[in-house]
Each structure stands twice: as structure tokens, then as C-alpha cells.
Design an enzyme around this catalytic site. Structure first.
Site, PDB file in Angstrom:
ATOM      1  CE  LYS A   1      36.320  44.750  34.510  1.00  0.00           C
ATOM      2  NZ  LYS A   1      36.877  45.927  35.190  1.00  0.00           N
TER       3      LYS A   1
ATOM      4  NE  ARG B   1      36.091  47.758  28.858  1.00  0.00           N
ATOM      5  CZ  ARG B   1      36.950  47.029  29.563  1.00  0.00           C
ATOM      6  NH1 ARG B   1      36.989  45.726  29.449  1.00  0.00           N
ATOM      7  NH2 ARG B   1      37.760  47.622  30.390  1.00  0.00           N
TER       8      ARG B   1
ATOM      9  NE  ARG C   1      54.724  47.775  39.925  1.00  0.00           N
ATOM     10  CZ  ARG C   1      54.038  47.783  41.078  1.00  0.00           C
ATOM     11  NH1 ARG C   1      52.820  48.267  41.122  1.00  0.00           N
ATOM     12  NH2 ARG C   1      54.580  47.326  42.198  1.00  0.00           N
TER      13      ARG C   1
END
Ligand code: AP5
Length: 226
Positions: A21, A96, A168
Site C-alpha cells: 500500500k 480499517r 526499521r
């Protein structure tokens, strides 16, 4: 987006973690000039700024659950109130839940916008774990990379901005990724039927090289514009 659509477009990208996405939304933003709006990015910004919403969201995100509709909607509504949204928006990771989908309908109706397409990106669950485990981003411009599927061209240097710091995500470990996948199947996947019923659903096989998926998305958007 203005290249392909004449009214402000609202494109929803649905898909599990690692579906691509964010990767595709950034590419579409560069190609069509509309605004990528990622609730994950907005929440991560709230966490790093230490706002009350960010502090409340942090533990939920680290556990791989869904942040409450109340917090997400407040953050989203603030962002949607900004004028750049009128250029068209690609919603990455929102809505969502049923509650978020209903709230979005109300928000768009109030601002004279409507959903052009809800594009569901489908990927194998196993690929999703591999994709999130290898993900890293430029700490300066946010460009996304992958250890094997999309490495930087020059080691240690961002292709896009030349930045040399990378990060990360703390939720990109296998356990949390599985929890995020469960949350997707329980809460978000049912929205596919919701948008099919509304007549705006487009489904794209998101397995394959990044450039190929971008082509498939571009074809869908071109088709919608004609
Ligand atoms: P969020 O940031 O939205 O994460 P997510 O939905 O889990 O999605 P990801 O960002 O992991 O995946 P992506 O589909 O964007 O994949 P990407 O393009 O990066 O949400 C994080 C958390 O915030 C949630 O768990 C929740 O707690 C909270 N949250 C956010 N929104 C919320 C909401 N609306 N309501 C409630 N809570 C909310 O790609 C992944 C990797 O794969 C990259 O390294 C990329 O280079 C690589 N890749 C991409 N495409 C391909 C391809 N075709 N082939 C090979 N590799 C690929």
C-alpha cells in the site's frame, strides 16, 4: 491524479500488512500529484512527537492491534481539513473498520468528495511476512526499501534524497506482523464486501514485481477516468 480524473478523487488502498500500500501510494502520488494519506504514518508521527494520541496508540501499534477509531478519526479529520487534499487523496491503511468506513462516508459527503475506487491489493500471507521483515525506510525522506526486493542502488545512500540514515519499524517483527495480519482478516477484510456492494471495489493481484503492480494500478485508474 488530476491527470486522470477531473473531480477530486478519493482512492482507498486496502490490503494486509506488506501488501504494498505505502510503496504504491507513494508511486501514485509522484505520478499523479495527489496526496498520500497514511494513518500509519500519521500515528507514527504522533508517537514520535509524544502527543496524547500518540502515547495512547503506541502500545497498541507495538502489539499489532488496531488503534481506536476515536484516535484514528481525530487524526485523519485534522489532516483531511487541510487544503492540499482537494488535489485528490489516496488513503493508505484507512479505513480499517466498519466504524471508520461509515465516518469516512460522512466526512466526504460534508466536503463534496466521494470515493472513486477502493482498491484491494491481494498478497499471500507468507509473502507478507517476508515483505515486512525486510522493510526499511530513509530516515530523511521516508522512501521505502526492502533488503532484497527493493535495495538501495548505492549501499548506505537513499536513491531519492541521498540521505544516509535509515530506520526499521518496531512492529516489523514476525510476531507483531502475525498479529497485524489477524487484525486485518478480522476487522478490515470485511470492508472488501462493503465496497463491492457500494460499486467502487477494484481487486488487484499484488504478487509480482513492484513496477508490475504499479502498472496494474495505473491501468485501473486510467479505466476509471474514461
Ligand atoms: P500501517 O503503517 O498502515 O501498516 P500496515 O497496514 O500493517 O501496512 P504496512 O505499512 O506494513 O504495509 P504496506 O502495505 O504499506 O507495505 P509496503 O508498501 O510498506 O499501520 C501500522 C499500525 O498502525 C497498525 O498495525 C495499527 O496499529 C495502526 N493503524 C494504522 N492505521 C490504522 C487505522 N486506520 N485504524 C486503526 N489502527 C491503525 O511494503 C512492505 C515491504 O515490501 C517494503 O519493504 C516494500 O519495499 C516491499 N514491497 C512492496 N511491494 C512489493 C512487491 N510487489 N514485491 C516485493 N516486495 C514489495
Amino acid at each position: 491524479m488530476s491527470e486522470v480524473m477531473t473531480t477530486p478523487a478519493v482512492v482507498i488502498l486496502l490490503g494486509p500488512p506488506g501488501a504494498g500500500k505505502g510503496t504504491q501510494a507513494r508511486m501514485l502520488q509522484d505520478r499523479y500529484g495527489f496526496v498520500q494519506l497514511s494513518t500509519g504514518d500519521l500515528l507514527r508521527a504522533a508517537v514520535s512527537q509524544g502527543t496524547p494520541a500518540g502515547l495512547a496508540a503506541m502500545a497498541v501499534m507495538e502489539a499489532g492491534g488496531l488503534v481506536s477509531d476515536k484516535i484514528v478519526l481525530e487524526i485523519l479529520e485534522n489532516r483531511m481539513a487541510q487544503p492540499d487534499i482537494r488535489a485528490g487523496v489516496i488513503l493508505d491503511g484507512f479505513p480499517r473498520t466498519d466504524g471508520q468506513a461509515t465516518a469516512l462516508d460522512g466526512l466526504l459527503a460534508a466536503s463534496g468528495m466521494k470515493i472513486s475506487a477502493a482498491i484491494s491489493l491481494t498478497v499471500d500471507d507468507a509473502a507478507m511476512i517476508d515483505r515486512v521483515a525486510g522493510r526499511f525506510t530513509c530516515a530523511e525522506c521516508g522512501e521505502g526499501y526492502h533488503d532484497t526486493h527493493k535495495p538501495v542502488a548505492v549501499p548506505g545512500t537513499c536513491d531519492k534524497c541521498g540521505g544516509r540514515a535509515f530506520k526499521r519499524r518496531p512492529d516489523d517483527n514476525a510476531d507483531t506482523a502475525r498479529a497485524r495480519l489477524l487484525a486485518y482478516h478480522a476487522e478490515t477484510a470485511p470492508l472488501i464486501a462493503h465496497y463491492r456492494k457500494a460499486g467502487v471495489l477494484q481487486e488487484i493481484d499484488a504478487m509480482g514485481p513492484i513496477a508490475e503492480i504499479a502498472e496494474r494500478l495505473g491501468e485501473v485508474l486510467q479505466r476509471l477516468a474514461t
